[in-house]
Every structure is written in C-alpha cells, then in structure tokens.
Design a protein around this motif. Sequence first.
Motif, PDB file in Angstrom:
ATOM      1  N   GLU A 101     -48.319 -11.889 -22.387  1.00 45.14           N
ATOM      2  CA  GLU A 101     -47.045 -11.941 -21.468  1.00 45.14           C
ATOM      3  C   GLU A 101     -46.300 -10.604 -21.910  1.00 45.14           C
ATOM      4  OE1 GLU A 101     -46.171 -14.120 -19.392  1.00 45.14           O
ATOM      5  OE2 GLU A 101     -47.086 -15.951 -20.055  1.00 45.14           O
ATOM      6  N   THR A 102     -45.779  -9.976 -20.605  1.00 38.85           N
ATOM      7  CA  THR A 102     -44.965  -8.447 -20.910  1.00 38.85           C
ATOM      8  C   THR A 102     -43.785  -8.740 -20.134  1.00 38.85           C
ATOM      9  OG1 THR A 102     -45.746  -7.663 -19.149  1.00 38.85           O
ATOM     10  CG2 THR A 102     -47.028  -7.336 -20.953  1.00 38.85           C
ATOM     11  N   ALA A 103     -42.785  -7.775 -20.500  1.00 40.11           N
ATOM     12  CA  ALA A 103     -41.423  -7.980 -19.461  1.00 40.11           C
ATOM     13  C   ALA A 103     -41.632  -7.666 -18.056  1.00 40.11           C
ATOM     14  CB  ALA A 103     -40.634  -6.792 -20.157  1.00 40.11           C
ATOM     15  N   GLY A 104     -42.879  -7.116 -17.878  1.00 40.63           N
ATOM     16  CA  GLY A 104     -43.168  -6.665 -16.358  1.00 40.63           C
ATOM     17  C   GLY A 104     -44.002  -7.642 -15.719  1.00 40.63           C
ATOM     18  N   SER A 105     -44.164  -8.928 -16.315  1.00 43.61           N
ATOM     19  CA  SER A 105     -45.000  -9.804 -15.402  1.00 43.61           C
ATOM     20  C   SER A 105     -44.155 -10.546 -14.482  1.00 43.61           C
ATOM     21  CB  SER A 105     -45.161 -11.067 -16.543  1.00 43.61           C
ATOM     22  OG  SER A 105     -45.998 -10.714 -17.502  1.00 43.61           O
ATOM     23  N   ALA A 106     -44.725  -9.846 -13.490  1.00 40.79           N
ATOM     24  CA  ALA A 106     -43.846  -9.986 -11.989  1.00 40.79           C
ATOM     25  C   ALA A 106     -44.131 -11.150 -10.946  1.00 40.79           C
ATOM     26  CB  ALA A 106     -43.820  -8.774 -11.316  1.00 40.79           C
ATOM     27  N   MET A 148     -38.281 -13.704 -13.823  1.00 43.32           N
ATOM     28  CA  MET A 148     -38.135 -12.876 -12.663  1.00 43.32           C
ATOM     29  C   MET A 148     -36.947 -13.165 -11.804  1.00 43.32           C
ATOM     30  SD  MET A 148     -40.319 -10.469 -13.654  1.00 43.32           S
ATOM     31  CE  MET A 148     -39.837  -9.433 -12.414  1.00 43.32           C
ATOM     32  N   THR A 149     -36.331 -14.293 -12.185  1.00 45.43           N
ATOM     33  CA  THR A 149     -35.202 -14.826 -11.417  1.00 45.43           C
ATOM     34  C   THR A 149     -33.827 -14.927 -12.359  1.00 45.43           C
ATOM     35  OG1 THR A 149     -35.798 -17.140 -11.795  1.00 45.43           O
ATOM     36  CG2 THR A 149     -36.882 -16.245  -9.965  1.00 45.43           C
ATOM     37  N   VAL A 150     -33.000 -15.702 -11.917  1.00 48.63           N
ATOM     38  CA  VAL A 150     -31.672 -15.822 -12.630  1.00 48.63           C
ATOM     39  C   VAL A 150     -31.453 -17.186 -12.681  1.00 48.63           C
ATOM     40  CG1 VAL A 150     -30.847 -13.591 -11.827  1.00 48.63           C
ATOM     41  CG2 VAL A 150     -30.254 -15.769 -10.566  1.00 48.63           C
ATOM     42  N   ASP A 151     -30.734 -17.581 -13.877  1.00 50.83           N
ATOM     43  CA  ASP A 151     -30.169 -18.819 -14.106  1.00 50.83           C
ATOM     44  C   ASP A 151     -28.550 -18.656 -13.796  1.00 50.83           C
ATOM     45  OD1 ASP A 151     -29.953 -21.509 -14.861  1.00 50.83           O
ATOM     46  OD2 ASP A 151     -29.526 -20.871 -16.905  1.00 50.83           O
ATOM     47  N   VAL A 193     -43.377 -15.531 -17.677  1.00 49.13           N
ATOM     48  CA  VAL A 193     -43.364 -16.226 -16.646  1.00 49.13           C
ATOM     49  C   VAL A 193     -43.726 -17.720 -17.009  1.00 49.13           C
ATOM     50  CG1 VAL A 193     -44.296 -14.240 -15.193  1.00 49.13           C
ATOM     51  CG2 VAL A 193     -45.973 -15.910 -16.308  1.00 49.13           C
ATOM     52  N   GLY A 194     -43.578 -18.358 -15.941  1.00 45.54           N
ATOM     53  CA  GLY A 194     -44.083 -19.926 -15.988  1.00 45.54           C
ATOM     54  C   GLY A 194     -43.087 -20.444 -17.129  1.00 45.54           C
ATOM     55  N   GLU A 195     -43.822 -20.766 -18.381  1.00 48.68           N
ATOM     56  CA  GLU A 195     -43.023 -21.374 -19.436  1.00 48.68           C
ATOM     57  C   GLU A 195     -42.305 -20.450 -20.129  1.00 48.68           C
ATOM     58  OE1 GLU A 195     -44.876 -24.753 -21.837  1.00 48.68           O
ATOM     59  OE2 GLU A 195     -46.751 -24.113 -20.912  1.00 48.68           O
ATOM     60  N   GLY A 196     -42.776 -19.214 -20.271  1.00 47.18           N
ATOM     61  CA  GLY A 196     -42.228 -18.108 -20.868  1.00 47.18           C
ATOM     62  C   GLY A 196     -40.761 -17.790 -20.271  1.00 47.18           C
ATOM     63  N   ALA A 197     -40.395 -18.376 -18.986  1.00 50.71           N
ATOM     64  CA  ALA A 197     -38.913 -17.954 -18.278  1.00 50.71           C
ATOM     65  C   ALA A 197     -37.914 -19.061 -18.751  1.00 50.71           C
ATOM     66  CB  ALA A 197     -39.412 -18.058 -16.954  1.00 50.71           C
TER      67      ALA A 197
END
Length: 519
Positions: A139-144, A489-492, A345-349
């Motif tokens: 996982e990276t910060a750029g997983s888009a 990659m979205t917002v809460d 991403v996924g569980e990482g968000a």
Amino acid sequence: MNCAIGFPRLQGWRKMMSEQRYKLHWITAVVETVKTLKDMIAPFVILVVANGFKGESTQPWFVQYWSLILFGILLVSTLVAGIVKWRRFDYWFEDQELRMVSGLFVRKKRYIPFDRIQSLDYTEGIFHRPFNLVKVKVETAGSASGKDAEAELTAITKDAAEQIEQEIQRAKRVQITGPIPRRYENEELLLHGDREITQETERSVRAVFSMTTGDLLMLATTSGGIGVILSGAVVFLSQIEEIIPFDWLFGELESFVRFGVFVIGILILLGFILVWLLSVAMTFLANYDFKVKLEKDDLVITRGLLEKKRVTVPLNRVQNVSIVENPFRQLFGYASVVLSSAGGVGEGARIKLFPLAKRDRIIEPLQELFPNLDFGEPTEVLDARGKRFYYRFKLFLTLVLVAAASYFLFPYGLLSLLLLPFVWGLGLWQYKTAAYSILPKQLTMRFRSISRHTVFMEKNRIQSMEVDQNYFHRRRKVATVTVNVKSGMTVDAPAVRHMPQEQAEQFLLWYEYPTESKE
C-alpha cells in the motif's frame, strides 16, 4: 581490514543484493486459478442451469456439450494464466526501490520507492497456510484505484515478507541518517546492525486491544451479513426463474396450506434461522482472534481463522476517529471504532479498529493511541430552532408514499400509516443526538442516521469546511456544517445538520484563524 577495503566490499554486497531476483511460490498458479474461477463461477452456473448440461440429442456432440466444453476451456486457460504469472513474475531490491517485472508477451515493470510504501498487508488463505506462505499487498499513498493495492505478491514465504520489511526499514534509516558511513568495514557489521533494529522492533511491539469471546459472539449475532446472503439468494433466483416449475410449486403449496398457516410460518422461521446461523458463522470466522498491536508508529491489525489477515495502519495517516453505536448494540453498551486513513485502499481507507467492544473499554486504549485527542462526550447541543427540519421533509415524502400505497393497495395499504409516527420519532431522535464541541486544536461532532456517530478530529487534519443554507434555513436562521477529511482516495464528511446560524459561524471562525490565536 581497513575502511578503504571494507567499504568496497559493502558496495559489492549491495550490488549482489540488487542483482538477486526472487520468484513467487508455485502455489501462486493454484491461487490465481481459483481466484479467477471464483469470479466466473456465478454467471457460469446460471448459464449452465438455465441452458442445461446437454443440448438436444439430434445436434452434433460438440453442440450438445457446449457448456461443459466452455467450462473446460475456461479451466485450462485460467490455469495457464496462473502458471504464466508464477513463472514470469520476478521482484528484487535496487536503488532503494521494490522492483517487479511480469508478463509473457508484454513485460510490465513496476518500481516502487521504499519511502512511498505506507504499509504491507498480509493475508494467509487456505492455500497459503499449509506451506507457511503469505500474500503481501503493498500500500502506498498513491494507490489510486480505490480497490486494488499498488502491488501484490500472491504467495511468498514469511521469511521473504520479513526481508521486504527489513529492506524498507534499512532504506528509511539511510534516509534519516544519511549515506552508510565508512566505519562499516564489512557486510557482517551492517547485518548485525539490521539484527539490532529487528530486535528493537520486536521489543517495541505492544498489545492494544483484543476481542473477547463475548465481544465476538455479540458481533457475529448482530452483524448485517444476513442481508447479504438473502440479497444474493434473491439475485440468484431471479436469474433462474424461467426454469423453476412455479405451477407445480404453487399446486403443491396449495395442498400444503391445508396443513395450516402455522406450519408454513414455522418453516419460514427455520429458513431465516438457518440463514442467520450461516451469517453468524461467516462473521465469527472472519473476525476470530481479532487483535490490535502497536509496532513503533504503526497499528497492526490481525484477524481470521480460515483466512488470516494482517493490516498495517501508520498512525500519522489517521485523519479522524469515529465511535459508532447502532441502536441494538447500544442497548447493551457496545460500540465500534472506525478510523479514516489518508493512505491505502479498501481496508486501508476505512479501518475498523475495534469491530465491537464495551463502550467503557474503548476509551482508555484510544487515549493511549491518540494522546492529542480528547475523547470526552460533546457538550454543545442544539436549540429548538432547527428541530422541525429533522422530520418535516421526511414526513412529507412519507406522506406521499402512504397516500399512493393506500390508494393502490387499499385496504392493506392503510397499514403504511404506521410509517408516519416512526419517521417523526426518528427525526426527533436525530435532533436530540446532535451535539458538538470546539476545542482549540480539536473538533468533536455527534450525529445520527440510524446508528449514532461520534467523530473526533484534529484541526490540522481537516481538509475543508462547508456551511450550507437553503431558503427555509435562511428564514429560520439555521445551517448545516459539513467537515471534510481525507479517507483513502475520497473524503469522510461528518455533518451536524440544522444548527443555529450563529453556532455554524463559530465553526468557520475557529477553522479560519490559526490555533495560536485561540489559545
């Protein structure tokens, strides 16, 4: 050996490491084949059931058995694709990067700098565990993509996974301390230093939270998995409705009704209990042995019985902390904790830090993990000015539906009138739940959809803030405040709705001016 000789030897060792390439385990071919077949099995089963295993006997044999032939072709092609991925996938370490190359006819190369890697997530499936293997997601910060990780190693040994972690640690240490000094006279000293780092990391691991048997049973018995199972069954039945002998079924049902409605009700109830037990078993197996550990500055979450998963969450990427309480669990004093993370991403968000625990058990570990946050209940409540907005529009929409149901489904449609007090009561409940607290460096918001959400966030994590007013809001001088924080990659976007306008302006003033001016 002097330094002038030792350092070139170290460079030679580094060169040897960069030239050494690693392969995936052969079980990769099996895992990839099963994964592809699993994705195709539902439409294929529907196709076969709807058209039959065998066509008319007057047709050629390859037309009669076309579905079985198609299945054989798919099976062979997916197996070949899995073998190709296993044989043609290499990874290695070079220039402080994780490098991968794959593909048969088109060779794809991917280079991921170690300093961009946020976490390594591990999964041990039923094919991995007999061979002591893991699947590694990078996982990276750029997983888009929002779904896939930056890279995935389908099956490697645990020692190989540990080696990747050591390479990342080594690269980050070099980034902090600078180039390798000449006092390292040979590779043994460097390796010894790595062993010290590994031992220090092991010593720094600290258990934070683990689910008790009672927590796990409460989570499993109150999960929403039954809805997923029932919806899947409905979709499946809708696809094969043409081959179901409804006339025969209804004829049998008509004769069966003579035994009494009570017996039919019992059978329906037993069916729901069976589906519920299946949902309980799935949730129990997925969250078995759920543990949260703190490794230096990372949260490590492990869970699962048949399929073990390990997710790593860097603490510095956490944007807010939410305590979620659905009404049923709230009656028994239970709550769950969800984190929004800027990376992954996924569980990482959206990460379930504590899937379920007693409310009084979660505050202490949360305070240890996030010492800058105050996890007290919000103290500012809303006045009665915006109270009607919580139920007025909902009642209008419900009244339209009730009128339509009553007209077209009379007299049974009149039962929909029971929705009106339910909607009104829900609106009042949401109004009484809404609250907030504004601290110098922190914002706390509480609101309710059906479940109650209490969100804690630091000021410097907030991406933006919005105050919305429609025509009716302006007449009553109320507004809705929405706070946006990054989540993958979205917002809460937690919000306190229909609050007095002057209170909403306090949010903007607090967010606009630097924290120092408030202290």
